[in-house]
Design a protein around this motif. Structure first.
Motif, PDB file in Angstrom:
ATOM      1  N   ARG A  92       0.906  -1.199  -0.063  1.00  0.00           N
ATOM      2  CA  ARG A  92      -0.082   0.205  -0.121  1.00  0.00           C
ATOM      3  C   ARG A  92       0.697   1.224  -0.085  1.00  0.00           C
ATOM      4  NH1 ARG A  92      -5.416  -0.619   2.273  1.00  0.00           N
ATOM      5  NH2 ARG A  92      -5.890  -2.954   2.245  1.00  0.00           N
ATOM      6  N   LEU A  93       2.249   1.156   0.226  1.00  0.00           N
ATOM      7  CA  LEU A  93       3.025   2.323   0.268  1.00  0.00           C
ATOM      8  C   LEU A  93       3.231   2.727  -0.980  1.00  0.00           C
ATOM      9  CD1 LEU A  93       5.320   1.221   3.353  1.00  0.00           C
ATOM     10  CD2 LEU A  93       3.046   2.351   3.380  1.00  0.00           C
ATOM     11  N   GLU A  94       3.388   4.281  -1.090  1.00  0.00           N
ATOM     12  CA  GLU A  94       3.980   4.907  -2.438  1.00  0.00           C
ATOM     13  C   GLU A  94       4.959   5.778  -2.280  1.00  0.00           C
ATOM     14  OE1 GLU A  94       2.774   4.052  -5.399  1.00  0.00           O
ATOM     15  OE2 GLU A  94       0.757   2.872  -4.826  1.00  0.00           O
ATOM     16  N   GLY A  95       6.140   5.672  -2.581  1.00  0.00           N
ATOM     17  CA  GLY A  95       7.106   6.483  -2.291  1.00  0.00           C
ATOM     18  C   GLY A  95       8.454   6.099  -2.311  1.00  0.00           C
ATOM     19  N   LEU A  96       9.264   6.796  -1.706  1.00  0.00           N
ATOM     20  CA  LEU A  96      10.766   6.219  -1.289  1.00  0.00           C
ATOM     21  C   LEU A  96      10.852   5.923   0.032  1.00  0.00           C
ATOM     22  CD1 LEU A  96      12.639   8.682  -3.541  1.00  0.00           C
ATOM     23  CD2 LEU A  96      11.688   6.581  -4.418  1.00  0.00           C
ATOM     24  N   PHE A  97      11.278   4.808   0.448  1.00  0.00           N
ATOM     25  CA  PHE A  97      11.126   4.385   1.841  1.00  0.00           C
ATOM     26  C   PHE A  97      12.265   3.129   2.301  1.00  0.00           C
ATOM     27  CE2 PHE A  97       7.573   2.122  -0.174  1.00  0.00           C
ATOM     28  CZ  PHE A  97       8.001   1.007   0.230  1.00  0.00           C
ATOM     29  N   ALA A  98      12.460   3.211   3.467  1.00  0.00           N
ATOM     30  CA  ALA A  98      13.123   2.200   4.165  1.00  0.00           C
ATOM     31  C   ALA A  98      12.670   1.995   5.842  1.00  0.00           C
ATOM     32  CB  ALA A  98      14.699   2.157   4.056  1.00  0.00           C
ATOM     33  N   PHE A  99      12.368   1.051   6.289  1.00  0.00           N
ATOM     34  CA  PHE A  99      11.762   0.996   7.316  1.00  0.00           C
ATOM     35  C   PHE A  99      12.209  -0.194   8.335  1.00  0.00           C
ATOM     36  CE2 PHE A  99       8.063  -0.773   5.102  1.00  0.00           C
ATOM     37  CZ  PHE A  99       7.894  -1.814   5.741  1.00  0.00           C
ATOM     38  N   ALA A 100      12.303   0.083   9.419  1.00  0.00           N
ATOM     39  CA  ALA A 100      12.622  -1.246  10.496  1.00  0.00           C
ATOM     40  C   ALA A 100      11.383  -1.176  11.466  1.00  0.00           C
ATOM     41  CB  ALA A 100      13.917  -1.109  10.865  1.00  0.00           C
ATOM     42  N   ILE A 101      10.517  -2.263  11.794  1.00  0.00           N
ATOM     43  CA  ILE A 101       9.665  -2.399  12.616  1.00  0.00           C
ATOM     44  C   ILE A 101       9.867  -3.512  13.666  1.00  0.00           C
ATOM     45  CG2 ILE A 101       7.160  -3.354  13.085  1.00  0.00           C
ATOM     46  CD1 ILE A 101       6.587  -1.822  10.402  1.00  0.00           C
ATOM     47  N   TRP A 102      10.050  -3.066  14.860  1.00  0.00           N
ATOM     48  CA  TRP A 102      10.137  -4.180  16.025  1.00  0.00           C
ATOM     49  C   TRP A 102       8.685  -4.537  16.433  1.00  0.00           C
ATOM     50  CZ3 TRP A 102      12.402  -7.904  18.077  1.00  0.00           C
ATOM     51  CH2 TRP A 102      12.383  -8.501  19.326  1.00  0.00           C
ATOM     52  N   ASP A 103       8.327  -5.739  15.861  1.00  0.00           N
ATOM     53  CA  ASP A 103       7.198  -6.497  16.503  1.00  0.00           C
ATOM     54  C   ASP A 103       6.974  -7.073  18.023  1.00  0.00           C
ATOM     55  OD1 ASP A 103       4.697  -7.694  16.916  1.00  0.00           O
ATOM     56  OD2 ASP A 103       4.188  -7.870  14.726  1.00  0.00           O
ATOM     57  N   ALA A 104       6.779  -6.271  18.876  1.00  0.00           N
ATOM     58  CA  ALA A 104       7.031  -6.797  20.134  1.00  0.00           C
ATOM     59  C   ALA A 104       6.107  -8.154  20.554  1.00  0.00           C
ATOM     60  CB  ALA A 104       6.952  -5.753  21.413  1.00  0.00           C
ATOM     61  N   ARG A 105       5.282  -8.436  19.938  1.00  0.00           N
ATOM     62  CA  ARG A 105       4.205  -9.253  19.976  1.00  0.00           C
ATOM     63  C   ARG A 105       4.910 -10.632  19.870  1.00  0.00           C
ATOM     64  NH1 ARG A 105      -0.342  -6.981  16.044  1.00  0.00           N
ATOM     65  NH2 ARG A 105       1.500  -7.067  15.068  1.00  0.00           N
ATOM     66  N   SER A 106       5.705 -10.571  18.638  1.00  0.00           N
ATOM     67  CA  SER A 106       6.246 -11.874  17.913  1.00  0.00           C
ATOM     68  C   SER A 106       7.555 -12.002  18.244  1.00  0.00           C
ATOM     69  CB  SER A 106       5.643 -12.101  16.431  1.00  0.00           C
ATOM     70  OG  SER A 106       6.400 -10.911  15.694  1.00  0.00           O
ATOM     71  N   SER A 107       8.184 -10.817  18.742  1.00  0.00           N
ATOM     72  CA  SER A 107       9.692 -10.889  18.853  1.00  0.00           C
ATOM     73  C   SER A 107      10.639 -10.932  17.528  1.00  0.00           C
ATOM     74  CB  SER A 107      10.318 -11.893  19.757  1.00  0.00           C
ATOM     75  OG  SER A 107       9.763 -11.802  21.060  1.00  0.00           O
ATOM     76  N   GLU A 108       9.704 -10.115  16.591  1.00  0.00           N
ATOM     77  CA  GLU A 108      10.248 -10.313  15.147  1.00  0.00           C
ATOM     78  C   GLU A 108      10.806  -8.708  14.729  1.00  0.00           C
ATOM     79  OE1 GLU A 108       8.502 -12.683  11.374  1.00  0.00           O
ATOM     80  OE2 GLU A 108       7.286 -10.944  11.886  1.00  0.00           O
ATOM     81  N   LEU A 109      11.862  -8.588  13.982  1.00  0.00           N
ATOM     82  CA  LEU A 109      12.039  -7.571  13.204  1.00  0.00           C
ATOM     83  C   LEU A 109      11.676  -7.628  11.780  1.00  0.00           C
ATOM     84  CD1 LEU A 109      13.961  -4.883  13.205  1.00  0.00           C
ATOM     85  CD2 LEU A 109      15.874  -6.230  12.402  1.00  0.00           C
ATOM     86  N   VAL A 110      11.105  -6.554  11.074  1.00  0.00           N
ATOM     87  CA  VAL A 110      10.824  -6.492  10.124  1.00  0.00           C
ATOM     88  C   VAL A 110      11.315  -5.256   9.141  1.00  0.00           C
ATOM     89  CG1 VAL A 110       8.523  -6.214   8.274  1.00  0.00           C
ATOM     90  CG2 VAL A 110       8.464  -7.535  10.647  1.00  0.00           C
TER      91      VAL A 110
END
Length: 601
Positions: free
Chosen positions: A115-133
């Motif tokens: 769904r994202l439009e544009g230029l991007f880089a991101f890091a998400i820490w999902d504390a629920r699953s102990s997962e880095l996205v």
């Protein structure tokens, strides 16, 4: 425009490790101030921002009943923030793009990337699953590297920032050296051992189940059903839509104008679709510029459209200043043979940034509109490597641009030729084709794909990194994924229907630009012919050769390198190409020194 860093470890308490991520963040060249950090027992997220971002766009987190659900750190800009906000219908204000992405992730999971439009880089820490996205835009214009760890990962916008962490060993192995010399890396790999890159159009998930890649976008081959007139109309409509959107990001609009077809068409469409004629910026060297200077063509566009024009003079003497050399090497993150083709844009962008925080660039139009394919290449059935390496070989550069001073036994030992052949076949196998397509159309599609997915490092990515280090946010309307997806499926006979390159773009621009600009032959970015610059190259090469501790010295063909020092006229071999050999040696030596990288060949 910003830089991101972080460290996650599911088995380690990181509460007292903030200094390590602070050191990584401080190493970033992206962003100028506002270092921020978000911390949790098993995750540390860092961020460095530039002033144009709302509230410095620090890392954001979402909590529920006092418990953190997830947190994000983000680099880039979303073009569809308004639509995302409407789709999410949040109970409170979502001010930053980072907050939008995080709330989108919590609602849609990894499908948020689509769904994202544009230029991007991101890091998400999902504390629920102990997962880095980790996520990256469709063409990978925003950089993002990472190092998988047994129970987590390190990540950063720049590989150099990763190198500031004590867990990084900073080793260059044979494959890494091949990737530097070829200017092509194995997809998802860095030049540094163990370091990886998030592939364009991909998410990387690092969790208790290991490392998983998810491709959320890819080019696809589809039959093209429109006739020529409809194809031109559709292309123009797509261009006008994306240019109007991008121009709205900077008011008044600003365009980097070379006077070539691409940037001139961009300028004209901005003037037509976004209101008043934009401010324009052109680089100049004075009397030491290339033999086909941009000035008269850029001026013709300015006069025709009534632009507020700025000619930015780059003093050739500044190209040899050590701080400039160090800043550009840091900005690119990896060495390259392009010398003043790196230095000049950086100095140019730095001056443009003093006038505007955001500017539009015509980069990528060549790949999108088929402007990098010659009739000979399209008709050829003999192709064993990337088109740009084949072009170098036509000039007698058997190992590609910038590699003539390296020891031939070394190149054979690391199997440089085999590496290039393997990467080429790997890339060709990715190319989406239509069953039964004519051979010349298949070849044209292949060349477009290779340039867009493998040569971007020397074009759009190159410009984005240099501009970011100079404090300028550059946007690339021709890199819109919808535009490229459409044109990728337009047959070659339509892309060159009048026997010239980029026929579609010329037709669209025909009623917008002076004839002199429409008919101007393509020329590369101008280089300096200042004698002092070439003298500096020879002197710096002498310093490397006489320094027995120079890290690059064991990799060189020393007699051949000394010939350049003794006869600087060799720098003029093949025009700029002879210079590239020395540039690559100096860049590699500076990179190995500055990053304290150990060759392990």
């Amino acid at each position: 425009m910003s830089g991101i860093t972080g460290w996650v470890d599911r088995h380690r308490d990181l509460t007292r490790e903030s200094a390590a991520v602070a050191a990584m963040t401080a190493r970033l060249v992206r962003g100028t101030h506002g270092d921020r950090q978000w911390s949790a027992p098993h995750a540390l997220l860092g961020h460095r921002a530039d002033a144009p971002e709302p509230l410095g766009a620090p890392p954001a987190a979402v909590q529920e009943h006092g418990r953190t659900l997830a947190a994000i750190t983000f680099d880039g800009v979303l073009d569809n923030a308004t639509q995302l906000r409407s789709a999410l219908d949040p109970p409170g204000p979502l001010i930053t793009d980072a907050q939008l992405i995080l709330h989108g992730y919590l609602r849609w999971g990894c499908a948020v990337a689509e769904r994202l439009e544009g230029l991007f880089a991101f890091a998400i820490w999902d504390a629920r699953s102990s997962e880095l996205v980790l996520g990256r835009d469709r063409f990978g214009i925003k950089p993002l590297s990472y190092l998988p760890l047994p129970h987590g990962a390190l990540f950063a916008s720049e590989a150099a920032a990763l190198g500031a962490h004590p867990l990084i060993d900073n080793e260059l192995d044979a494959e890494g050296l091949c990737s530097l010399l070829a200017q092509v890396r194995r997809p998802g790999h860095s030049a540094l051992r163990r370091v990886r890159e998030v592939r364009p159009g991909h998410l990387v998930r690092l969790g208790p189940d290991g490392v998983r890649e998810h491709r959320y976008w890819a080019l696809e081959a589809h039959p093209h059903t429109e006739d020529l007139a409809s194809t031109i109309a559709t292309t123009r409509a797509l261009l006008e839509e994306v240019i109007a959107r991008e121009a709205a990001a900077c008011s008044p609009a600003a365009v980097l104008l070379s006077g070539g077809l691409d940037s001139s068409t961009l300028t004209a469409l901005v003037a037509q679709r976004a209101g008043p004629a934009p401010r324009t910026f052109t680089v100049s060297f004075g009397d030491s510029a290339a033999t086909v200077p941009d000035r008269p063509f850029a001026q013709a566009v300015v006069d025709h459209l009534g632009c507020e024009h700025h000619e930015i003079l780059v003093d050739p003497a500044t190209l040899t200043h050590p701080p400039t050399l160090e800043a550009v090497l840091a900005a690119k993150d990896f060495p390259s043979p392009f010398g003043d083709k790196n230095l000049t844009p950086y100095l140019f962008y730095r001056q443009v940034a003093a006038e505007t925080p955001v500017a539009l660039s015509g980069e990528a139009a060549d790949a999108v509109f088929g402007g990098l394919i010659s009739d000979q290449e399209r008709a050829s059935t003999e192709h064993r490597t990337f088109p740009w390496i084949e072009r170098a070989r036509a000039f007698g550069l058997d190992n590609g641009i910038g590699n003539d001073l390296f020891d031939q036994d070394l190149l054979r030992g690391i199997d440089f030729t085999g590496f290039c052949a393997e990467r080429y076949q790997e890339a060709r196998q990715e190319v989406p084709h239509l069953p039964g397509a004519p051979a010349d159309d298949r070849r044209a599609r292949e060349i477009d794909y290779l340039h867009m997915t493998r040569l971007y490092e020397q074009a759009v990515n190159h410009s984005e990194r240099l501009a970011a280090a100079a404090g300028l946010q550059v946007r690339f309307p021709f890199s819109d994924h919808r535009l490229f997806r459409y044109l990728y499926n337009v047959p070659w006979r339509m892309k060159s229907f009048d026997g010239r390159d980029k026929s579609l773009l010329r037709t669209i621009a025909a009623d917008l630009l002076p004839a002199s600009v429409l008919d101007r032959p393509k020329v590369p970015f101008p280089i300096t012919y200042h004698a002092g610059y070439k003298q500096s190259l020879a002197e710096r090469l002498r310093e490397v050769l006489t320094d027995h501790d120079a890290p690059v010295r064991p990799l060189l063909d020393l007699p051949k390198a000394w010939q350049v020092v003794d006869d600087p006229g060799r720098l003029d071999r093949g025009g700029w190409l002879g210079r590239a050999d020395t540039e690559m040696v100096l860049q590699l030596d500076g990179w190995l020194r500055a990053r304290r990288i150990r060759p392990a060949l």
